[in-house]
Design an enzyme around this catalytic site. Structure first.
Site, PDB file in Angstrom:
ATOM      1  N   ASP A 456      -6.698 -49.977  66.814  1.00  0.00           N
ATOM      2  CA  ASP A 456      -5.468 -50.323  66.326  1.00  0.00           C
ATOM      3  C   ASP A 456      -5.187 -50.268  64.910  1.00  0.00           C
ATOM      4  O   ASP A 456      -5.809 -50.313  63.987  1.00  0.00           O
ATOM      5  CB  ASP A 456      -5.688 -51.971  66.708  1.00  0.00           C
ATOM      6  CG  ASP A 456      -3.914 -51.031  67.249  1.00  0.00           C
ATOM      7  OD1 ASP A 456      -2.367 -51.108  66.670  1.00  0.00           O
ATOM      8  OD2 ASP A 456      -3.376 -52.847  67.194  1.00  0.00           O
ATOM      9  N   ASP A 526       3.867 -49.942  72.982  1.00  0.00           N
ATOM     10  CA  ASP A 526       3.768 -51.700  73.116  1.00  0.00           C
ATOM     11  C   ASP A 526       4.858 -52.180  74.291  1.00  0.00           C
ATOM     12  O   ASP A 526       4.772 -53.381  74.782  1.00  0.00           O
ATOM     13  CB  ASP A 526       4.286 -53.199  72.391  1.00  0.00           C
ATOM     14  CG  ASP A 526       2.622 -52.817  71.238  1.00  0.00           C
ATOM     15  OD1 ASP A 526       1.603 -52.198  71.450  1.00  0.00           O
ATOM     16  OD2 ASP A 526       2.601 -53.495  70.023  1.00  0.00           O
TER      17      ASP A 526
HETATM   18  C1  DGJ Z   1      -1.077 -53.555  68.717  1.00  0.00           C
HETATM   19  C2  DGJ Z   1      -0.914 -53.304  69.180  1.00  0.00           C
HETATM   20  O1  DGJ Z   1       0.048 -52.233  69.618  1.00  0.00           O
HETATM   21  C3  DGJ Z   1      -1.572 -54.196  71.114  1.00  0.00           C
HETATM   22  O2  DGJ Z   1      -1.265 -53.281  71.828  1.00  0.00           O
HETATM   23  C4  DGJ Z   1      -2.278 -55.207  71.036  1.00  0.00           C
HETATM   24  O3  DGJ Z   1      -3.242 -54.963  69.922  1.00  0.00           O
HETATM   25  C5  DGJ Z   1      -1.750 -55.538  69.074  1.00  0.00           C
HETATM   26  N1  DGJ Z   1      -1.543 -55.376  68.505  1.00  0.00           N
HETATM   27  C6  DGJ Z   1      -3.041 -56.716  68.794  1.00  0.00           C
HETATM   28  O4  DGJ Z   1      -2.690 -57.500  67.957  1.00  0.00           O
END
Ligand code: DGJ
Length: 703
Positions: A456, A526
């Site tokens: 990430d 997300d």
């Molecule tokens: C941002 C990501 O897009 C989410 O899926 C998740 O992993 C969060 N970060 C975790 O902090």
């Protein structure tokens, strides 16, 4: 006519690059400039490929606007977007590139050399023809064969010139957090339109992909020129219509806040830009890109295998992870047929929320008193694989790492360090930072039986300083950071070839052909609202194969969006479950079990087949997306409806890509229809109610 992929007409110093359906031609004109001649359908005769006659254009300063230079250098009368702009050690900022030779490196690889004779700056233009996909990959290498350092102010991968004197429509992907890859279209008018990232990463807001058409192309028909950059840092694509109606797309490294010192004897490689031409509309353009990504871009050995059905803990537990809680979810997931369990954020350091812990990559003692292995072994005992979330490029100021190495982050002295999500960006351009990340990741993967990494990256760059370097060199950080990231990923993949990597950046903030050479799939957004996803996923599919797009069934909006609806929309890519399974009742578990079993039956069609966008969510309440295997024997169609306009009866949807002569059994029923009928007469999308969905399977009968 010569049937070579690359025809070198040495007498004319002219090159014709042939793909299955298209041709791209350029050569030396009478002024000995390297000029682009043609890009479009293949033409029957070599003599068909000609330069445009610009001799009648009077004013000399406009020549550059009328002649499509194949790699324009900034120098002389040059007022349009250059591919290369430099400053020599003596302050001269006038670059003159003259043709110096060519080499056929392979039947599909051509290299043209250009040189500034006075300063000995050499540019090698590389062309790789991906014949079957109607694509040409271009990149440039810049070598300083002179005695002094040269400052590069702008380095573009390529300029793509399309036939001029037409009005073009520019298609691109725009977005924001939770609303990535939204398709945008506008008519190009005189001047420049720029899409770009200045954020250090590919970005949620724009994606390095474009398409051009003359306003007439549809999903299935019409000429489309399109392309994508392989770069995950600051990039720029400029669409330009010159005063003489030449239309060009120039793309490469963003020149905003960027300079690069090219020392004598060194070579600088500009990332590649792959583009194509098709007469099969936007759908044809996407399918060519998808097939190229599957065959060329995606990393081996996983490129040819199918992505697993995965569970990810983020939406269910957020930071509140621990051994017992994750095990409970894992057992429920395994009972559904999930094949891979991924524990997301929250497992390390003093991480209780997003304010602390990033940088301290040891299992949180209160959550995992015996480390991660007990959880991993329990997950594995269910038959699932185990994956874990990391965000290696970041640090929270509240972390041991930051307290020990406050100088490791991007920053300027005498200035505050802007925090976003309470975190700062580690400077991956630094070799010590690269070593730190590589070694903690190596340890994590070596000491645990981890099969999958979700990588990430949750904030853009600000204050992009690199104080250890002399000021004139600090702007290289934009480039060197990404090179550092790529180097770490390449090393890790090399050391752990079985591990699958997922790219995530607050959702779809890092999806491009560069990262997809190092990660096997990407978190598209997300946002898991199934209705919003229709547009996000459609936009994603314009540029990237659905075989890389992770999609999530979560708990949101259950009253409106039924579980099968949420499943169907997530089955259009790589199926993932993110719901809190502890709260699902037996009925929901049973629905999920069946959906997952169905997905396993069809995922080879979705992930590896050819995709046809039949009905767009941008055009009405009914969306239909079809996938067909390359051999045309199997197909699956996803129908979904949002609100219902007063349409009755339900419209016919016309399928694509089938074998017209084959007989297809529809949904395992007794109904058998010819491919021709399914494509010419269609099938009716009878969905009954609002927010309904349906999956229809087609299987060709043995002849
Ligand atoms: C941002 C990501 O897009 C989410 O899926 C998740 O992993 C969060 N970060 C975790 O902090």
């Amino acid at each position: 006519m010569d049937s070579s992929i690359i025809q070198c007409l040495s007498d004319r110093k002219f090159w014709i690059l042939n793909t299955r359906e298209a041709a791209y031609a350029f050569g030396l004109n009478e002024q000995k400039e390297l000029e682009h001649a043609y890009w479009g359908e293949r033409l029957p005769y070599e003599s068909d490929y000609q330069f445009r006659d610009v001799e009648r254009i009077g004013a000399p300063e406009t020549r550059n606007d009328a002649v499509n230079n194949e790699y324009p250098a900034w120098g002389g009368p040059m007022f349009s977007e250059p591919c290369l702009k430099v400053c020599f050690a003596d302050g001269v900022r006038d670059l003159s590139l003259e043709y110096a030779g060519y080499e056929l490196l392979a039947p599909n690889k051509l290299m043209i050399s250009l040189r500034d004779p006075h300063y000995n700056l050499v540019v090698r233009l590389h062309y790789v023809v991906h014949y079957d996909f109607d694509l040409i990959e271009r990149y440039a290498e810049i070598s300083n064969d002179g005695a002094d350092t040269v400052r590069i102010d702008s380095a573009q991968s390529a300029v793509w010139s399309v036939p001029g004197d037409h009005q073009y429509r520019f298609t691109h992907l725009a977005g924001k957090w939770a609303g990535e890859t939204q398709l945008r279209q506008s008519i190009l008018d005189s001047g420049r339109k720029v899409i770009e990232s200045r954020r250090g990463m590919t970005s949620l807001q724009a994606n390095p992909w474009f398409a051009l058409d003359r306003g007439l192309a549809t999903e299935d028909e019409g000429k489309v020129w399109f392309g994508a950059l392989a770069w995950s840092g600051n990039w720029k694509i400029t669409a330009e219509v010159t005063p003489w109606n030449q239309v060009r797309i120039t793309g490469g490294l963003n020149d905003f806040d960027f300079t690069f010192q090219l020392a004598a004897g060194n070579t600088f490689k500009v990332p590649s830009f792959t583009a194509g031409f098709t007469t099969h509309g936007f759908g044809g353009a996407s399918r060519n890109m998808h097939r190229y990504q599957q065959a060329v871009i995606l990393p081996k050995p996983h490129a040819s295998s199918l992505r697993k059905v995965l569970y990810n803990s983020w939406y269910a537990t957020h930071f509140d992870v621990n051994e017992e809680g994750q095990c409970r979810l894992a057992e429920r997931a395994a009972a559904l047929g999930v094949e891979l369990f991924v524990m997301d954020d929250g497992w390390f350091g003093k991480r209780k929320d997003d304010r602390a812990g990033l940088g301290d990559w040891y299992p949180a003692p209160d959550k995992f008193p015996n480390g991660l292995n007990p959880l991993i072994e329990r997950v594995k005992s269910t038959g699932m694989e185990f994956g874990i979330w990391v965000e290696p490029e970041m640090v929270n100021p509240d972390s041991d790492l930051y307290r020990a190495h406050p100088d490791w982050v991007l920053h300027f002295p005498n200035r505050s360090r802007s925090e976003m999500r309470s975190q700062l960006v580690l400077n991956l351009a630094r070799s010590d930072v690269q070593e730190f990340i590589y070694s903690f990741m190596h340890k994590l993967l070596e000491e645990h039986r981890i099969d999958y990494i979700k990588w990430d990256m949750n904030r853009p760059f600000t204050e992009p300083g690199w104080p250890e370097l002399p000021p004139f060199q600090q702007q290289e950080v934009w480039l060197r950071y990404v090179e550092g990231l790529y180097a770490i990923l390449d090393r890790l993949r090399n050391a752990f070839p079985k591990v699958v990597f997922e790219s995530c950046a607050s959702g779809g903030g890092r999806v491009d052909n560069g990262i997809l050479q190092r990660t096997d799939l990407a978190w598209a957004s997300d946002n898991t609202n199934a209705v919003d996803r229709l547009a996000i996923q459609e936009g994603y599919s314009y540029a990237y194969t659905p075989g890389t797009m992770s999609c999530w069934v979560t708990d949101g909006w259950p009253d409106l969006l039924s579980l099968p609806y949420r499943f169907h929309i997530s089955m259009m890519g790589v199926l993932g479950i993110g719901a809190n399974l502890n709260e699902w009742n037996e009925e929901e578990m049973e629905v999920a079990r069946q959906m997952i079993a169905t997905y396993k039956d069809i995922r080879h069609i979705v992930q590896k087949g050819l995709q046809y966008r039949l009905n767009s969510p941008r055009e009405g309440p009914l969306t239909a997306v079809q996938y067909v295997t390359e051999d045309k024997r199997e197909s699956v169609v996803f129908f979904s409806v949002t609100h219902r306009e007063h349409v009755s009866p339900w419209p016919n949807v016309y399928l694509r890509g089938l074998n017209p002569a084959a007989a297809y059994r529809v949904d395992g029923s007794k109904r058998v229809l010819s491919g021709q009928c399914l494509m010419s007469n269609g099938i009716q999308a009878d969905l009954g109610r609002f927010y309904a969905s349906k999956l229809v399977r087609l299987q060709a009968q043995a002849q």
